[in-house]
Design a protein around this motif. Sequence first.
Motif, PDB file in Angstrom:
ATOM      1  N   SER A   1     142.304 -42.774 -20.998  1.00  0.00           N
ATOM      2  CA  SER A   1     141.209 -43.594 -20.474  1.00  0.00           C
ATOM      3  C   SER A   1     141.521 -45.074 -20.631  1.00  0.00           C
ATOM      4  O   SER A   1     141.306 -45.880 -19.718  1.00  0.00           O
ATOM      5  CB  SER A   1     139.895 -43.269 -21.202  1.00  0.00           C
ATOM      6  OG  SER A   1     139.462 -41.970 -20.901  1.00  0.00           O
ATOM      7  N   ARG A   2     142.034 -45.448 -21.789  1.00  0.00           N
ATOM      8  CA  ARG A   2     142.301 -46.867 -22.049  1.00  0.00           C
ATOM      9  C   ARG A   2     143.488 -47.387 -21.230  1.00  0.00           C
ATOM     10  O   ARG A   2     143.456 -48.505 -20.725  1.00  0.00           O
ATOM     11  CB  ARG A   2     142.525 -47.081 -23.552  1.00  0.00           C
ATOM     12  CG  ARG A   2     141.222 -47.102 -24.337  1.00  0.00           C
ATOM     13  CD  ARG A   2     141.462 -47.324 -25.814  1.00  0.00           C
ATOM     14  NE  ARG A   2     141.825 -46.091 -26.493  1.00  0.00           N
ATOM     15  CZ  ARG A   2     142.193 -46.019 -27.765  1.00  0.00           C
ATOM     16  NH1 ARG A   2     142.265 -47.128 -28.490  1.00  0.00           N
ATOM     17  NH2 ARG A   2     142.505 -44.865 -28.325  1.00  0.00           N
TER      18      ARG A   2
ATOM     19  N   ASP B   1     134.985 -43.862 -19.671  1.00  0.00           N
ATOM     20  CA  ASP B   1     134.992 -43.982 -21.130  1.00  0.00           C
ATOM     21  C   ASP B   1     135.121 -42.632 -21.839  1.00  0.00           C
ATOM     22  O   ASP B   1     134.784 -42.494 -23.008  1.00  0.00           O
ATOM     23  CB  ASP B   1     133.699 -44.681 -21.589  1.00  0.00           C
ATOM     24  CG  ASP B   1     132.468 -44.135 -20.861  1.00  0.00           C
ATOM     25  OD1 ASP B   1     132.412 -42.921 -20.590  1.00  0.00           O
ATOM     26  OD2 ASP B   1     131.583 -44.943 -20.539  1.00  0.00           O
ATOM     27  N   THR B   2     135.596 -41.621 -21.120  1.00  0.00           N
ATOM     28  CA  THR B   2     135.734 -40.282 -21.714  1.00  0.00           C
ATOM     29  C   THR B   2     136.641 -40.303 -22.932  1.00  0.00           C
ATOM     30  O   THR B   2     137.718 -40.893 -22.905  1.00  0.00           O
ATOM     31  CB  THR B   2     136.318 -39.304 -20.672  1.00  0.00           C
ATOM     32  OG1 THR B   2     135.458 -39.279 -19.538  1.00  0.00           O
ATOM     33  CG2 THR B   2     136.450 -37.905 -21.250  1.00  0.00           C
ATOM     34  N   GLY B   3     136.203 -39.679 -23.997  1.00  0.00           N
ATOM     35  CA  GLY B   3     137.046 -39.488 -25.170  1.00  0.00           C
ATOM     36  C   GLY B   3     137.150 -40.671 -26.103  1.00  0.00           C
ATOM     37  O   GLY B   3     138.056 -40.714 -26.930  1.00  0.00           O
ATOM     38  N   VAL B   4     136.244 -41.653 -25.982  1.00  0.00           N
ATOM     39  CA  VAL B   4     136.297 -42.816 -26.873  1.00  0.00           C
ATOM     40  C   VAL B   4     134.951 -43.020 -27.563  1.00  0.00           C
ATOM     41  O   VAL B   4     133.918 -42.559 -27.102  1.00  0.00           O
ATOM     42  CB  VAL B   4     136.698 -44.105 -26.116  1.00  0.00           C
ATOM     43  CG1 VAL B   4     138.080 -43.977 -25.514  1.00  0.00           C
ATOM     44  CG2 VAL B   4     135.671 -44.445 -25.036  1.00  0.00           C
ATOM     45  N   SER B   5     134.996 -43.770 -28.666  1.00  0.00           N
ATOM     46  CA  SER B   5     133.763 -44.077 -29.399  1.00  0.00           C
ATOM     47  C   SER B   5     134.033 -45.277 -30.301  1.00  0.00           C
ATOM     48  O   SER B   5     135.145 -45.815 -30.343  1.00  0.00           O
ATOM     49  CB  SER B   5     133.323 -42.865 -30.239  1.00  0.00           C
ATOM     50  OG  SER B   5     134.360 -42.514 -31.160  1.00  0.00           O
TER      51      SER B   5
ATOM     52  N   ALA C   1     135.008 -48.083 -27.956  1.00  0.00           N
ATOM     53  CA  ALA C   1     133.964 -48.100 -26.929  1.00  0.00           C
ATOM     54  C   ALA C   1     133.529 -49.526 -26.627  1.00  0.00           C
ATOM     55  O   ALA C   1     133.321 -49.903 -25.464  1.00  0.00           O
ATOM     56  CB  ALA C   1     132.766 -47.263 -27.388  1.00  0.00           C
TER      57      ALA C   1
ATOM     58  N   SER D   1     146.486 -38.786 -25.727  1.00  0.00           N
ATOM     59  CA  SER D   1     145.197 -38.090 -25.867  1.00  0.00           C
ATOM     60  C   SER D   1     144.284 -38.525 -24.730  1.00  0.00           C
ATOM     61  O   SER D   1     144.580 -39.455 -23.977  1.00  0.00           O
ATOM     62  CB  SER D   1     144.557 -38.453 -27.203  1.00  0.00           C
ATOM     63  OG  SER D   1     144.211 -39.838 -27.219  1.00  0.00           O
TER      64      SER D   1
ATOM     65  N   GLY E   1     141.424 -40.080 -24.905  1.00  0.00           N
ATOM     66  CA  GLY E   1     140.970 -41.461 -25.108  1.00  0.00           C
ATOM     67  C   GLY E   1     142.048 -42.465 -24.758  1.00  0.00           C
ATOM     68  O   GLY E   1     141.767 -43.534 -24.204  1.00  0.00           O
ATOM     69  N   GLU E   2     143.289 -42.141 -25.068  1.00  0.00           N
ATOM     70  CA  GLU E   2     144.400 -43.049 -24.750  1.00  0.00           C
ATOM     71  C   GLU E   2     144.613 -43.130 -23.243  1.00  0.00           C
ATOM     72  O   GLU E   2     144.872 -44.212 -22.702  1.00  0.00           O
ATOM     73  CB  GLU E   2     145.671 -42.560 -25.459  1.00  0.00           C
ATOM     74  CG  GLU E   2     145.646 -42.847 -26.955  1.00  0.00           C
ATOM     75  CD  GLU E   2     146.689 -42.057 -27.726  1.00  0.00           C
ATOM     76  OE1 GLU E   2     146.959 -42.428 -28.881  1.00  0.00           O
ATOM     77  OE2 GLU E   2     147.219 -41.062 -27.186  1.00  0.00           O
TER      78      GLU E   2
END
Length: 563
Positions: free
Chosen positions: A439-440, A464-468, A472, A434, A436-437
């Motif tokens: 990005s990480r 940090d797109t797609g995370v919270s 975050a 995904s 978020g994944e």
Amino acid sequence: MLVELSIKNFAIIDELTVSLNKGLTVLTGETGAGKSIIIDAIGLLVGGRGSTEFIRYGANRAEIEGLFSIEQDHPVIEKAKSLGIDVEEGMIVVRRDLTTHGKSICRLNGKLVTLGIIREIGQTLVDIHGQHEHQALLQQERHISFLDSFAKSSLKPTKSEYQSLFKKFSNVKNQLEQMNKNEQELAHRLDLIQYQLKEIEKADLRPQEDEGLLVEKLKLANNEKLYKALHDSYNSLYGEGKGLDWIHNALSHVEEAAGIDPELQSLVETVSNCYYLLEEASFTLSHQFENLEFDPKRLEMIETRLNEISFLKKKYGTSVNEILEYAAKVEDELDTLVNKEDRIQSLQIELDALRLDLEVEANALSAIRKKTAMQLSDAVHEQLQALYMEKTKFSVEMNKLPNGRFTEEGVDTAEFYLSPNPGEPLKPLSKVASGGEISRIMLAMKTIFSSGQGVTSLIFDEVDTGVSGRVAQAIAEKIHQIATKSQVLCITHLPQVAAMADQHLYICKQQIEERTKTNVRQLSNEEKVDEIARMISGVEVTELTKEHANELLLLAEQIKTNT
């Protein structure tokens, strides 16, 4: 680190100067305020692709200048020395101007340099991570470069040796392919160069012949003028009351004076030497004009020969020497074509030998990469633990290119595989990860690579797109961890990341006299609370959101203290 950045007439930026500190600097502000424009300006400064569209409307040029502080052993210093540029007190100034004519003017410590040099130096000063690098993780063909970056020095000598052999291999292979081209095409080429060589050999040219003939032609064509000039020169020197007669009188008088004053003896010698030199010159002049003959047949022969040479020059070179060089070149080619079969056999033997050597180096390269792939997988797993992906499996799958094919990068393909959830098989990262994944994983890799890259500054554009939530917070801590080793500039919309900042810059737009401009200002501690509260609430800042902002800042300070 990037100490100061000045931007003028770039996009919606009128003019601004930003001083930057060590550690983590975050840039926040409303969407469209110009945060990414500042990153674009830095990218352009260190060699990015320019465009006249970057120039602010109504201006003639955009100007970007950056002051960098570098370590004593930084590679920029050696590069600057090779260009004759002094680097004093570990400071270097990079400047780039873009004009409306599309030209790019680059300077390093005030000295003009090429864009290529700025780009080479820029790679060691700044590493910009934006959305395009997210995309790189989704492109399987780019994964081998990530792997090689992680291998660093352990891979470099072997890869360098492989690429050197590959270059020789490709060259011989191309020659062999040329030799095996269409037979009719080779036959035509053979006929052509045989004709050309015969035409040049028939002319029987001598090196620099054209230059000598032109001198002789000038002499013969101006025979009368030459005779008169030599004769008049002789008459001016020799005869009663002429030049030599007067100089002889002068010699007699100066000898008389030297008899009275011995210090004048050196003057006697000077006048005497001049007299005898001019006397000898007059005899030479007499010999020259007496033996001067006009030969119209010789002049005609020279003109015919020069016309013949001129005809050859139109076809084979601008001088006789160039024509002879061309003849030597086609003679070698003729020998190759005539002895084509022998040459093909020789090239094939050489190609086979290079192939064996290339296989040895390729296998050595593959062995290092396989070992590195396991190390990279372990390192990524370790980083993902802190990013709440502890159950995620990450693997680097290595394979050989089909049909025994060689490329400049070797014989390997690499692809990142991912299993986000327990019990699921590993699948290509591009198909299962995904936003978020991604990005990480990219942040994990940046953390791994940052210590070994040696760059002065790292820039994250919305990493940090797609995370919270807790993810975050984990990303904020990871970015701060990187900032302990390198200066980090980060555009973010996450309050958790903003709270970790050592320096917080707020970007906003202003409208003055119907023109929009971008401003940057450093926030005070109180202003940080308000800005982070705005990032939390999104619309209205309340006392509750301020309390949450203060909590985030206190948590950030605790993390920094314990790091």
